[in-house]
Write a protein that holds these residues in place. Structure first.
Motif, PDB file in Angstrom:
ATOM      1  N   TYR A 131       0.822  -1.210   0.000  1.00  0.00           N
ATOM      2  CA  TYR A 131       0.000   0.000   0.000  1.00  0.00           C
ATOM      3  C   TYR A 131       0.859   1.266   0.000  1.00  0.00           C
ATOM      4  CZ  TYR A 131      -3.217   3.618   1.494  1.00  0.00           C
ATOM      5  OH  TYR A 131      -3.933   4.787   1.589  1.00  0.00           O
ATOM      6  N   ARG A 132       1.930   1.284   0.788  1.00  0.00           N
ATOM      7  CA  ARG A 132       2.800   2.465   0.830  1.00  0.00           C
ATOM      8  C   ARG A 132       3.374   2.761  -0.559  1.00  0.00           C
ATOM      9  NH1 ARG A 132       4.825  -0.107   5.535  1.00  0.00           N
ATOM     10  NH2 ARG A 132       3.792   0.767   7.350  1.00  0.00           N
ATOM     11  N   VAL A 133       3.840   1.712  -1.229  1.00  0.00           N
ATOM     12  CA  VAL A 133       4.409   1.902  -2.563  1.00  0.00           C
ATOM     13  C   VAL A 133       3.319   2.331  -3.543  1.00  0.00           C
ATOM     14  CG1 VAL A 133       5.537   0.739  -4.500  1.00  0.00           C
ATOM     15  CG2 VAL A 133       6.325   0.327  -2.161  1.00  0.00           C
ATOM     16  N   MET A 134       2.171   1.655  -3.496  1.00  0.00           N
ATOM     17  CA  MET A 134       1.070   2.009  -4.392  1.00  0.00           C
ATOM     18  C   MET A 134       0.677   3.471  -4.234  1.00  0.00           C
ATOM     19  SD  MET A 134      -1.504  -1.260  -4.118  1.00  0.00           S
ATOM     20  CE  MET A 134      -2.860  -0.415  -4.927  1.00  0.00           C
ATOM     21  N   THR A 135       0.576   3.925  -3.006  1.00  0.00           N
ATOM     22  CA  THR A 135       0.162   5.296  -2.743  1.00  0.00           C
ATOM     23  C   THR A 135       1.170   6.285  -3.308  1.00  0.00           C
ATOM     24  OG1 THR A 135      -0.978   4.588  -0.747  1.00  0.00           O
ATOM     25  CG2 THR A 135      -0.476   6.928  -0.922  1.00  0.00           C
ATOM     26  N   ALA A 136       2.452   5.987  -3.171  1.00  0.00           N
ATOM     27  CA  ALA A 136       3.493   6.906  -3.613  1.00  0.00           C
ATOM     28  C   ALA A 136       3.618   6.974  -5.128  1.00  0.00           C
ATOM     29  CB  ALA A 136       4.837   6.499  -3.013  1.00  0.00           C
ATOM     30  N   ILE A 137       3.402   5.861  -5.816  1.00  0.00           N
ATOM     31  CA  ILE A 137       3.715   5.833  -7.244  1.00  0.00           C
ATOM     32  C   ILE A 137       2.496   5.625  -8.138  1.00  0.00           C
ATOM     33  CG2 ILE A 137       4.254   3.357  -7.349  1.00  0.00           C
ATOM     34  CD1 ILE A 137       6.631   4.083  -9.165  1.00  0.00           C
ATOM     35  N   ALA A 138       1.442   5.008  -7.605  1.00  0.00           N
ATOM     36  CA  ALA A 138       0.322   4.615  -8.465  1.00  0.00           C
ATOM     37  C   ALA A 138      -0.994   5.299  -8.111  1.00  0.00           C
ATOM     38  CB  ALA A 138       0.146   3.100  -8.403  1.00  0.00           C
ATOM     39  N   GLY A 139      -0.962   6.273  -7.237  1.00  0.00           N
ATOM     40  CA  GLY A 139      -2.194   6.900  -6.764  1.00  0.00           C
ATOM     41  C   GLY A 139      -3.076   7.486  -7.840  1.00  0.00           C
ATOM     42  N   ASN A 140      -2.493   7.870  -8.975  1.00  0.00           N
ATOM     43  CA  ASN A 140      -3.279   8.460 -10.061  1.00  0.00           C
ATOM     44  C   ASN A 140      -3.579   7.479 -11.187  1.00  0.00           C
ATOM     45  OD1 ASN A 140      -3.456  11.004  -8.860  1.00  0.00           O
ATOM     46  ND2 ASN A 140      -1.462  11.602  -9.675  1.00  0.00           N
ATOM     47  N   LEU A 141      -3.186   6.236 -11.036  1.00  0.00           N
ATOM     48  CA  LEU A 141      -3.442   5.252 -12.087  1.00  0.00           C
ATOM     49  C   LEU A 141      -4.882   4.754 -12.010  1.00  0.00           C
ATOM     50  CD1 LEU A 141      -0.114   3.197 -12.061  1.00  0.00           C
ATOM     51  CD2 LEU A 141      -0.850   4.945 -13.686  1.00  0.00           C
ATOM     52  N   PRO A 142      -5.441   4.352 -13.140  1.00  0.00           N
ATOM     53  CA  PRO A 142      -6.824   3.864 -13.137  1.00  0.00           C
ATOM     54  C   PRO A 142      -6.961   2.602 -12.283  1.00  0.00           C
ATOM     55  CG  PRO A 142      -5.801   3.541 -15.295  1.00  0.00           C
ATOM     56  CD  PRO A 142      -4.834   4.315 -14.460  1.00  0.00           C
ATOM     57  N   GLY A 143      -8.016   2.573 -11.489  1.00  0.00           N
ATOM     58  CA  GLY A 143      -8.289   1.404 -10.664  1.00  0.00           C
ATOM     59  C   GLY A 143      -7.544   1.377  -9.343  1.00  0.00           C
ATOM     60  N   PHE A 144      -6.866   2.483  -9.017  1.00  0.00           N
ATOM     61  CA  PHE A 144      -6.074   2.502  -7.774  1.00  0.00           C
ATOM     62  C   PHE A 144      -6.927   2.187  -6.547  1.00  0.00           C
ATOM     63  CE2 PHE A 144      -4.850   4.963  -4.010  1.00  0.00           C
ATOM     64  CZ  PHE A 144      -3.635   4.373  -3.725  1.00  0.00           C
ATOM     65  N   GLU A 145      -8.058   2.867  -6.408  1.00  0.00           N
ATOM     66  CA  GLU A 145      -8.883   2.667  -5.206  1.00  0.00           C
ATOM     67  C   GLU A 145      -9.391   1.230  -5.118  1.00  0.00           C
ATOM     68  OE1 GLU A 145      -9.431   5.160  -7.400  1.00  0.00           O
ATOM     69  OE2 GLU A 145      -8.918   6.956  -6.258  1.00  0.00           O
ATOM     70  N   GLU A 146      -9.852   0.696  -6.245  1.00  0.00           N
ATOM     71  CA  GLU A 146     -10.356  -0.683  -6.246  1.00  0.00           C
ATOM     72  C   GLU A 146      -9.231  -1.676  -5.968  1.00  0.00           C
ATOM     73  OE1 GLU A 146     -13.455  -2.032  -6.289  1.00  0.00           O
ATOM     74  OE2 GLU A 146     -14.001   0.068  -5.984  1.00  0.00           O
ATOM     75  N   ALA A 147      -8.046  -1.418  -6.510  1.00  0.00           N
ATOM     76  CA  ALA A 147      -6.901  -2.296  -6.259  1.00  0.00           C
ATOM     77  C   ALA A 147      -6.534  -2.278  -4.774  1.00  0.00           C
ATOM     78  CB  ALA A 147      -5.708  -1.878  -7.112  1.00  0.00           C
ATOM     79  N   THR A 148      -6.625  -1.105  -4.165  1.00  0.00           N
ATOM     80  CA  THR A 148      -6.353  -0.989  -2.733  1.00  0.00           C
ATOM     81  C   THR A 148      -7.367  -1.788  -1.930  1.00  0.00           C
ATOM     82  OG1 THR A 148      -5.386   1.193  -3.047  1.00  0.00           O
ATOM     83  CG2 THR A 148      -6.106   0.650  -0.831  1.00  0.00           C
ATOM     84  N   ARG A 149      -8.627  -1.678  -2.307  1.00  0.00           N
ATOM     85  CA  ARG A 149      -9.663  -2.453  -1.608  1.00  0.00           C
ATOM     86  C   ARG A 149      -9.415  -3.956  -1.749  1.00  0.00           C
ATOM     87  NH1 ARG A 149     -12.886   1.486  -4.182  1.00  0.00           N
ATOM     88  NH2 ARG A 149     -13.581   3.068  -2.726  1.00  0.00           N
ATOM     89  N   ALA A 150      -9.073  -4.385  -2.946  1.00  0.00           N
ATOM     90  CA  ALA A 150      -8.805  -5.810  -3.185  1.00  0.00           C
ATOM     91  C   ALA A 150      -7.593  -6.271  -2.376  1.00  0.00           C
ATOM     92  CB  ALA A 150      -8.578  -6.064  -4.674  1.00  0.00           C
ATOM     93  N   LEU A 151      -6.577  -5.435  -2.297  1.00  0.00           N
ATOM     94  CA  LEU A 151      -5.376  -5.770  -1.522  1.00  0.00           C
ATOM     95  C   LEU A 151      -5.735  -6.044  -0.067  1.00  0.00           C
ATOM     96  CD1 LEU A 151      -2.212  -5.840  -1.222  1.00  0.00           C
ATOM     97  CD2 LEU A 151      -2.377  -3.391  -0.709  1.00  0.00           C
ATOM     98  N   PHE A 152      -6.455  -5.110   0.557  1.00  0.00           N
ATOM     99  CA  PHE A 152      -6.773  -5.261   1.977  1.00  0.00           C
ATOM    100  C   PHE A 152      -7.890  -6.265   2.238  1.00  0.00           C
ATOM    101  CE2 PHE A 152      -4.380  -1.275   2.256  1.00  0.00           C
ATOM    102  CZ  PHE A 152      -3.521  -1.614   3.284  1.00  0.00           C
ATOM    103  N   ALA A 153      -8.661  -6.601   1.211  1.00  0.00           N
ATOM    104  CA  ALA A 153      -9.692  -7.638   1.356  1.00  0.00           C
ATOM    105  C   ALA A 153      -9.101  -9.029   1.150  1.00  0.00           C
ATOM    106  CB  ALA A 153     -10.824  -7.401   0.369  1.00  0.00           C
ATOM    107  N   GLY A 154      -7.838  -9.097   0.732  1.00  0.00           N
ATOM    108  CA  GLY A 154      -7.192 -10.390   0.516  1.00  0.00           C
ATOM    109  C   GLY A 154      -7.628 -11.065  -0.773  1.00  0.00           C
ATOM    110  N   GLU A 155      -8.070 -10.267  -1.733  1.00  0.00           N
ATOM    111  CA  GLU A 155      -8.551 -10.807  -3.011  1.00  0.00           C
ATOM    112  C   GLU A 155      -7.425 -10.759  -4.044  1.00  0.00           C
ATOM    113  OE1 GLU A 155     -11.852  -8.171  -3.639  1.00  0.00           O
ATOM    114  OE2 GLU A 155     -13.119  -9.273  -2.225  1.00  0.00           O
ATOM    115  N   GLU A 156      -6.581 -11.782  -4.026  1.00  0.00           N
ATOM    116  CA  GLU A 156      -5.383 -11.811  -4.861  1.00  0.00           C
ATOM    117  C   GLU A 156      -5.702 -11.726  -6.351  1.00  0.00           C
ATOM    118  OE1 GLU A 156      -1.419 -14.566  -5.625  1.00  0.00           O
ATOM    119  OE2 GLU A 156      -3.034 -15.344  -4.380  1.00  0.00           O
ATOM    120  N   GLN A 157      -6.639 -12.531  -6.826  1.00  0.00           N
ATOM    121  CA  GLN A 157      -6.952 -12.530  -8.265  1.00  0.00           C
ATOM    122  C   GLN A 157      -7.522 -11.186  -8.708  1.00  0.00           C
ATOM    123  OE1 GLN A 157      -9.422 -15.977  -8.891  1.00  0.00           O
ATOM    124  NE2 GLN A 157      -7.644 -17.285  -9.239  1.00  0.00           N
ATOM    125  N   ARG A 158      -8.390 -10.634  -7.906  1.00  0.00           N
ATOM    126  CA  ARG A 158      -8.976  -9.333  -8.247  1.00  0.00           C
ATOM    127  C   ARG A 158      -7.904  -8.249  -8.245  1.00  0.00           C
ATOM    128  NH1 ARG A 158     -12.254  -5.653  -4.840  1.00  0.00           N
ATOM    129  NH2 ARG A 158     -13.238  -4.209  -6.271  1.00  0.00           N
TER     130      ARG A 158
END
Length: 185
Positions: A131-158
């Motif tokens: 998450y720290r890396v994603m926030t620093a480098i990918a915060g403006n990329l499409p799907g960032f918020e959903e990818a963050t949710r999937a990360l913390f929900a433990g949804e690897e495939q998503r």
């Protein structure tokens, strides 16, 4: 840093390309040989923390082995460093009644908690690092918020599906950082 602790590994991005990786001295050496203008994003692979590197620094092989913690009260040869712990009086009373005193009891409690919660701690650390890396480098990329949710929900495939359109080096790095979090569930 203790002799058992591996050296800190850094990863460096220019735009979304991974351009350097290694110890601090190795990364500084790699960056000095580059002719692009920067700026560089430098990450600690263990924590995901973003670091600032001064390219004017000369590589110092001894710096990787220095303990940066201030020395004070304690047993330095054993790696013991005194720190403050705030507890309620009832906690101090209970600790004082334990065999070996408060320090021994606290060490046993911490060791037991580390053992019991080791898998959970690995998952949490991997997700926070990613998450720290994603926030620093990918915060403006499409799907960032959903990818963050999937990360913390433990949804690897998503998570993998959501970061698929992202630049290849970034995607590979995020998959590498998040991998320990998936394998322990």
């Amino acid at each position: 840093m203790s002799p058992d602790t591996p050296p800190t590994i850094l990863t460096v991005f220019f735009d979304f390309r991974r351009i350097a990786r290694g110890t601090r001295a190795e990364v500084l050496d790699q960056l000095r040989r580059r002719d692009d203008p920067g700026p560089y994003l430098v990450f600690d692979d263990q924590t995901g923390a973003q670091l600032d590197l001064d390219l004017r620094e000369l590589p110092d092989p001894e710096a990787e082995h220095r303990d940066e913690a201030p020395r004070g009260v304690g047993r330095p040869k054993l790696g013991v460093v005194a720190r403050e712990v705030t507890l309620l009086p009832r906690h101090w009373d209970w600790l004082g009644r334990q065999p070996g005193g408060a320090s021994v009891a606290l060490r046993k409690l911490v060791d037991e908690a580390r053992r019991v919660h080791a898998d959970r701690d690995v998952v949490r650390a991997a997700r926070e690092t990613t998450y720290r890396v994603m926030t620093a480098i990918a915060g403006n990329l499409p799907g960032f918020e959903e990818a963050t949710r999937a990360l913390f929900a433990g949804e690897e495939q998503r998570f993998g599906h959501l970061i698929e359109p992202w630049p290849a080096d970034l995607r590979a790095y995020l998959q590498e950082l998040s991998a320990p979090g998936w394998s322990h569930e």
